[in-house]
Design a protein around this motif. Sequence first.
Motif, short mmCIF file in Angstrom:
data_model
loop_
_atom_site.label_atom_id
_atom_site.label_comp_id
_atom_site.label_asym_id
_atom_site.label_seq_id
_atom_site.Cartn_x
_atom_site.Cartn_y
_atom_site.Cartn_z
N ILE A 40 63.46 -15.29 7.80
CA ILE A 40 64.05 -15.81 9.11
C ILE A 40 65.40 -14.93 9.54
N THR A 41 66.16 -14.41 8.24
CA THR A 41 67.15 -13.61 8.42
C THR A 41 66.82 -12.13 9.23
N ARG A 42 65.75 -11.71 8.75
CA ARG A 42 65.15 -10.24 9.04
C ARG A 42 64.68 -10.71 10.71
N LYS A 43 64.09 -11.66 11.08
CA LYS A 43 63.65 -11.94 12.37
C LYS A 43 64.82 -12.15 13.40
N THR A 98 65.12 5.27 9.03
CA THR A 98 63.72 5.38 8.95
C THR A 98 62.97 4.22 8.02
N ALA A 99 63.59 3.63 7.27
CA ALA A 99 63.26 2.26 6.63
C ALA A 99 62.89 1.26 7.76
N PHE A 100 64.21 1.12 8.56
CA PHE A 100 64.00 0.09 9.74
C PHE A 100 62.95 0.44 10.56
N THR A 101 62.62 1.47 10.88
CA THR A 101 61.43 1.82 11.76
C THR A 101 60.24 1.50 11.12
N PHE A 102 59.90 2.02 10.13
CA PHE A 102 58.67 1.76 9.29
C PHE A 102 58.41 0.43 8.76
N ARG A 103 59.36 -0.37 8.43
CA ARG A 103 58.91 -1.87 8.17
C ARG A 103 58.97 -2.57 9.53
N HIS A 104 59.36 -2.38 10.55
CA HIS A 104 59.25 -3.23 11.65
C HIS A 104 58.11 -2.67 12.74
N LYS A 109 50.64 -3.64 7.17
CA LYS A 109 51.70 -4.64 6.34
C LYS A 109 51.10 -4.52 4.82
N ASP A 110 51.64 -3.66 4.02
CA ASP A 110 51.12 -3.49 2.49
C ASP A 110 52.34 -3.65 1.74
N PHE A 120 66.24 -0.23 3.07
CA PHE A 120 67.28 -0.61 4.40
C PHE A 120 68.65 -1.16 4.01
N GLU A 121 68.26 -2.08 3.06
CA GLU A 121 69.49 -2.84 2.54
C GLU A 121 70.85 -2.24 1.83
N TYR A 122 70.25 -1.17 0.72
CA TYR A 122 71.17 -0.34 0.23
C TYR A 122 71.99 0.69 0.93
N SER A 123 70.89 1.27 1.72
CA SER A 123 71.57 2.19 2.69
C SER A 123 72.60 1.61 3.78
N SER A 124 72.46 0.31 4.07
CA SER A 124 73.24 -0.23 5.05
C SER A 124 74.46 -0.42 4.39
N PHE A 125 74.51 -0.60 3.08
CA PHE A 125 75.77 -0.64 2.20
C PHE A 125 76.47 0.54 2.06
N ILE A 126 75.70 1.59 1.41
CA ILE A 126 76.29 2.84 1.12
C ILE A 126 76.91 3.52 2.29
#
Length: 338
Positions: A40-43, A98-104, A109-110, A120-126
């Motif tokens: 729900i957070t991702r949505k 890149t991660a945001f684009t591919f996962r969205h 979906k695999d 996406f999460e760790y690069s958002s922190f770094i």
Amino acid sequence: MLYVVIIFLWTSILLYLLLGGADFGAGIIELFTSKKNRSITRKTLYAAIGPIWEANHMWLIIAIVILFVGFPAIYTTMSIHLHIPLTVMLLGIIARGTAFTFRHYDAVKDDMQKLYNPIFEYSSFITPLFLGIIAGSAVSGHIDLNASTFLEAYIFSWLHWFAVAVGLFTVSICGFLASVYLIGETDNEPDRMRFAHKAQFFNIAAVICGVLVFVASLVENIPLLDWVFGNWVGRIAISSATLSLILMWYQLYQGKIKLLRPLAGFQVTMILLTTTYRHFPNIVILKNEEYLSLIEHSGPEKAIYTLGTALLVGSLFILPALFYLIYSFQKRDKMIED
């Protein structure tokens, strides 16, 4: 025209912090969200950052172009002595986007989603961590133009307590901004309260990291206290930011959310104003009381004039296009809901 260019530089940094920072904060929130609430957070994140996530880095590009064209000595010094944190930050931006684009937008979906999500999460922190490290290093007085070893020139220029503390403070500010922004994107009370609790968490983290910044500045003899409280602009800005924070939480507990985003943005603006006003125009403070000034180390007059003209004309196209982009996405989402 020089001051026009400087205003555009400061404004682009501010907008990158307010918009790009909230963009990074969305990934930081996801990193600190329990597994059962991540879907729900991702949505909610997609709805919030989707309209502007590609446009956010425009402000960083503008700031870099301004330094490259208008202040080549400053650009050269920072890109040489801070090339390691700059490289890490840029790699983080690339990995995150890149991660945001591919996962969205990935049609399949695999199990690759299990790879995209942590990237996406760790690069958002770094990324904001090293953005803050770069900012802290620029004013710390650790950059030594006369360094004779690799460590002194390219490692100790940014790897010290003050810069790391500023980096952590930047991360917490990004998380705080994103939490406050996302409160207005929810359509039910449980989710709204969940993001409000996230805002409280990152607000407390920002206070703790802010204290660490001041402690590190005292240990490393950086006059941060004087920059913040040694002038009337700093005192007024800090007081205003504190009062707006109190008002923001009051509005939230009253169930009023319209002013939350402007108030959060105002607080960050006051923080940036406080930390930059006192040592202006010295944008980079070097070792041995040397500095690089936006006034003394600007480029040729013709270059500044051309750059200023380009920025003024460009803003007439960029800002309306950005507002229309946001409007278009909001209209599309409303039509989908209807």
